[in-house]
Design an enzyme around this catalytic site. Sequence first.
Site, PDB file in Angstrom:
ATOM      1  N   CYS A   1     -21.464 -12.629  -1.552  1.00  0.00           N
ATOM      2  CA  CYS A   1     -21.078 -14.124  -1.301  1.00  0.00           C
ATOM      3  C   CYS A   1     -19.374 -13.959  -1.795  1.00  0.00           C
ATOM      4  CB  CYS A   1     -21.413 -14.980  -2.170  1.00  0.00           C
ATOM      5  SG  CYS A   1     -21.074 -16.790  -1.973  1.00  0.00           S
TER       6      CYS A   1
ATOM      7  N   PHE B   1       0.939  -1.348  -0.017  1.00  0.00           N
ATOM      8  CA  PHE B   1      -0.235  -0.067  -0.105  1.00  0.00           C
ATOM      9  C   PHE B   1       1.089   1.238  -0.291  1.00  0.00           C
ATOM     10  CE2 PHE B   1      -2.053   3.509   2.404  1.00  0.00           C
ATOM     11  CZ  PHE B   1      -3.065   3.735   1.646  1.00  0.00           C
TER      12      PHE B   1
ATOM     13  N   GLY C   1     -16.986 -17.211  -2.029  1.00  0.00           N
ATOM     14  CA  GLY C   1     -16.622 -18.511  -1.724  1.00  0.00           C
ATOM     15  C   GLY C   1     -17.360 -18.781  -0.547  1.00  0.00           C
ATOM     16  N   GLY C   2     -18.460 -18.377  -0.119  1.00  0.00           N
ATOM     17  CA  GLY C   2     -19.250 -18.414   1.278  1.00  0.00           C
ATOM     18  C   GLY C   2     -18.873 -17.169   1.741  1.00  0.00           C
TER      19      GLY C   2
ATOM     20  N   TRP D   1     -24.169 -11.865  -5.374  1.00  0.00           N
ATOM     21  CA  TRP D   1     -22.965 -11.398  -6.054  1.00  0.00           C
ATOM     22  C   TRP D   1     -21.740 -12.342  -5.414  1.00  0.00           C
ATOM     23  CZ3 TRP D   1     -21.649  -6.187  -7.976  1.00  0.00           C
ATOM     24  CH2 TRP D   1     -20.421  -5.640  -8.193  1.00  0.00           C
TER      25      TRP D   1
ATOM     26  N   ARG E   1      -9.801 -21.191  -9.193  1.00  0.00           N
ATOM     27  CA  ARG E   1     -11.035 -21.897  -9.793  1.00  0.00           C
ATOM     28  C   ARG E   1     -10.989 -21.556 -11.152  1.00  0.00           C
ATOM     29  NH1 ARG E   1     -17.448 -20.142  -9.125  1.00  0.00           N
ATOM     30  NH2 ARG E   1     -18.192 -22.426  -8.879  1.00  0.00           N
TER      31      ARG E   1
ATOM     32  N   ASP F   1     -17.983  -8.778   6.001  1.00  0.00           N
ATOM     33  CA  ASP F   1     -17.527  -7.695   6.692  1.00  0.00           C
ATOM     34  C   ASP F   1     -18.549  -6.494   6.649  1.00  0.00           C
ATOM     35  OD1 ASP F   1     -16.809  -5.828   4.326  1.00  0.00           O
ATOM     36  OD2 ASP F   1     -15.579  -7.526   3.890  1.00  0.00           O
TER      37      ASP F   1
ATOM     38  N   MET G   1     -17.799 -14.090  -5.576  1.00  0.00           N
ATOM     39  CA  MET G   1     -16.596 -13.805  -5.826  1.00  0.00           C
ATOM     40  C   MET G   1     -15.508 -15.059  -5.305  1.00  0.00           C
ATOM     41  SD  MET G   1     -13.335 -12.389  -4.714  1.00  0.00           S
ATOM     42  CE  MET G   1     -12.145 -10.993  -5.091  1.00  0.00           C
TER      43      MET G   1
ATOM     44  N   GLU H   1     -40.578 -35.802   4.438  1.00  0.00           N
ATOM     45  CA  GLU H   1     -39.691 -34.539   4.249  1.00  0.00           C
ATOM     46  C   GLU H   1     -40.479 -33.451   3.966  1.00  0.00           C
ATOM     47  OE1 GLU H   1     -35.343 -36.767   3.601  1.00  0.00           O
ATOM     48  OE2 GLU H   1     -36.628 -36.420   1.876  1.00  0.00           O
TER      49      GLU H   1
END
Length: 730
Positions: A526, A280, A528-529, A477, A443, A534, A479, A614
């Site tokens: 989302c 940074f 990868g879950g 959405w 991926r 945050d 990622m 069920e």
Amino acid sequence: MIVLDQENKIFTLHTQNTTYQMKVDQYHVLEHIYYGARIDNCDLSGLIKCGERSFSPNPDEAGRNRDYSLDVMPQEYSTCGVGDFRLPSIELELPGGSHTADLRYEGFHLEKGKYKLEGLPGFHGMENEAETLVVLLKDSAARIAVEMYYGVFEDFDLITRAIRLVNEGTETIRVCRCASLCLDFTRSDLDLITFNGHHLMERCLDRGPVRPGIQSVGSVRGISSHQHNPFVMICDHDADEDRGMCYGAMLLYSGNFEAAVECSQYENSRLVMGIHPYHFCWTLEPAGTFTAPETAMVCSPDGFGQMSRQYHKAIRKHLLRDPYQYERKPVLVNNWEATYFDFDADKLVDIAREAADLGIELFVMDDGWFGSRNDDNSGLGDWQVNREKLPGGLEALVPCVKDLGMKFGIWMEPEMVNEDSDLYRAHPDWILRVPGRAPSRGRGQLVLDFSRKDVRDHIYDQMKAVLGSADISYIKWDMNRSLTDVWSAGLPAGRQGEVYHRYVLGVYDLLERLHCDYPYILIEGCCGGGGRFDGGMLYYTPQIWCSDDTDAIDRLRIQYGTSFCYPVCTMEAHVSAVPNEQNGRFTPLETRGITAMSGAFGYEMDLGKCTEEEKRKIRRQVETYKKHYNLIHDGDYYRLSSPLQDSSYTAWEQVSAGQKEALVNVVMGCTHSAPPFRTLRLKGLNPSFQYQVDGIGETYSGGELMKAGYPLPQIRGDYPAFQVYLKAVG
């Protein structure tokens, strides 16, 4: 409430239960005096003691006064290179090559309502809901002004902080570090709690004592990450759910971050939190500005539970911008684990038809509907409907779903691209890629350079065409990889240190455009879950897929850790099939439903394969969730046991604002022969109320349930679960 003592230059921030105080000292350093339980009408600056310390330098203004050193003084925003050797809040590279920053008080002003940050997420509050204090510090030699923003939400014990730098000089300065939070403690007998894990097991609580030196967690993955969450706690050694002093600090940021605690040689502690300094470096031209992301602090003198409930209330009311804020969110079904990439329009409508019959209200079409997308190696970046799978496009499919009485949602991954795509073939320079190096893949995909406006504009134009083609109510959405090869063709060599942060700002920009143009669409985040769970993302996506691990027993740990800061309504949680895809475990359908019900509820399975029994259970789950929706989403949340410590059961409770209702959730562990009889002590009830169980059962007083406890039934089999609904009567 903000109280000013201008004569003594003391600033006091009061919330309902806490007090935060700072003072300008004789050398114009802004000292941190106190943060803790509320104390009215007091000057607490006597808590700060000075004395000569060898090898702790003295500032020039102190003359021969060797008792005063920045190396031991508690500060609101720590300096760099001028005698404080502890964690710095700011580091500048000045035109002459030095990295020094020396900040002194210049002034302040007050504002009604909560301040706003351009291009960044933050809590929001009207004039009657919050107050703002802005304190100005300056480095006269570097000609840098630091505007320190404090937002006070009195009813929620919430204090937010943010930093804005202004280059008031005539030469370019480079910002190498600009933390959002510096919080000093004049003690070290504290514990640090962080929330760590990995993909498929996020936000697991880890607790240990603050030790001499520096302890830190963070991310350099370009996302806030599955590994460490940008929320930490500092607390008394003996603090627990119901007692002890604890402090929460949440960074509202979705990229690289660092939260570091240092215990100094003199047993003081300092927490510094903000953008990670790794790679940074921000170029600040004359008259230029840089704004660091917001942090949100809650102090609780009464343990973790009270801190969590204050965060939950504040997030629900003053952070989320949810189109369903005043109405119930629909129960959804997602086709991913039912079909993966192998589907056509008829198969999707069949799933929707089964779902509608069970009371489910929203059908979400996941990955595989666009471009040449038949596996995860092609199609990303080409956001046009695959008409071989979906003849007639969304214009034909969506009305079929809506005719069943359901809303329609869609999966998208706007930040990514496959090499096998029309977009990549046309614009190979639009990815993050270091010149002369082959890129890394995750991926099977590459990362689009969202620091560039032209890239974002192209993606957004495609998204608008899709959203304009049919009545779409929901976007997932996604990622699905961390950032590597972080280099942008849109910036010169000397500004490549800005790419990580500009990428995050670009994601926020596109999400804000979606929010403005389609305010009625619910966006679920989302990564990868739970890789980007945050406060920053919650400002744009009011619910987030909690984890790719849908196993009910693993989710107990994940949702437990998540609950310390984030409310139930933000955790997307689904019932999936057994054996579970991630770990092969079998759990009862009732258990999967009760666990997922403490979240934004839905299903991730092929409902057509369910037996009639069920399906009856699923109907009851959906009805129960709808019946208790307000209690689950808006009630006060109590953790009654820990899945990390008590293997016999995990229990949690939601209590209505007026204490008239409560929902107790219990998931048992592995069954053993001749188990002991147990009672569960509840929390948050009115001790004088009489509560009836499930509307027909026995009646207990609130005092009895909280002090003596509720007798747990003995149930056979592994991982059974049950709920107890309590309603005040009489």
